[in-house]
Scaffold this motif. Structure first.
Motif, short mmCIF file in Angstrom:
data_model
loop_
_atom_site.label_atom_id
_atom_site.label_comp_id
_atom_site.label_asym_id
_atom_site.label_seq_id
_atom_site.Cartn_x
_atom_site.Cartn_y
_atom_site.Cartn_z
N ARG A 297 -7.83 -6.59 1.78
CA ARG A 297 -7.20 -6.74 0.56
C ARG A 297 -7.55 -8.11 -0.48
O ARG A 297 -7.60 -8.90 0.06
N PHE B 272 -9.13 -3.58 -2.84
CA PHE B 272 -9.68 -4.18 -1.90
C PHE B 272 -11.44 -4.91 -2.33
O PHE B 272 -11.77 -4.61 -3.28
N TYR C 109 -3.63 -0.79 -2.75
CA TYR C 109 -4.09 -2.17 -2.94
C TYR C 109 -5.67 -2.22 -3.37
O TYR C 109 -6.30 -1.22 -3.14
#
Length: 155
Positions: free
Chosen positions: A88, A83, A81
């Motif tokens: 996130r 960040f 993911y």
């Protein structure tokens, strides 16, 4: 707690040049996914061909709740993911809809005398971007928030 309201758009990194394959794989598992693309004509030595090119290199957007975020890692090609400030990175639903509308329509920025390094507001996305290239009326800018490149014409 209503799961519909707790779902958000998250940005997922993929392996290089695997964005469209990851979209297909995630869709097959039932995950709502979006990867903005544009059609480009590519020249080979023996032919020209129209191909779909992702606008967010090595990134796709997935619509999930916090509890479902690990499901993306069951798919080959997903790396991690994105960040932002230790959490996130989320993209609002309005921004995704605006991006879809922006890609469906051609917009012009009503400014003359644009120069590399200028900050402009991209229509419909309502996002600020920094100009990277200006060639005649054609401009390329990088969105400040997610780093995506957008192209437009100045009038």
């Amino acid at each position: 707690m209503n799961t519909k309201t707790s779902k958000k758009w998250f940005v997922v990194y993929t392996k290089p040049r695997a964005e469209l394959k990851v979209v297909d794989r995630l869709s097959a598992t039932g995950i709502k996914v979006y990867a903005p693309t544009q059609t480009e004509v590519r020249q080979w030595s023996d032919r020209k061909k129209k191909i779909q090119v992702p606008l967010l290199p090595s990134m796709v957007l997935v619509y999930l709740s916090e509890q479902e975020t690990n499901e993306v890692f069951t798919v080959s090609g997903v790396v991690r993911y994105l960040f932002e400030n230790g959490k996130r990175a989320c993209v609002s639903n309005d921004e995704v809809v605006a991006m879809q509308c922006y890609l469906d329509t051609k917009y012009e920025i009503p400014k003359k005398g644009l120069e590399v390094g200028d900050t402009v507001k991209v229509p419909l996305l309502e996002q600020e971007a920094i100009l990277l290239s200006v060639k005649g009326k054609n401009c390329i800018a990088q969105l400040k928030k997610i780093g995506a490149l957008v192209s437009f014409q100045s009038s």
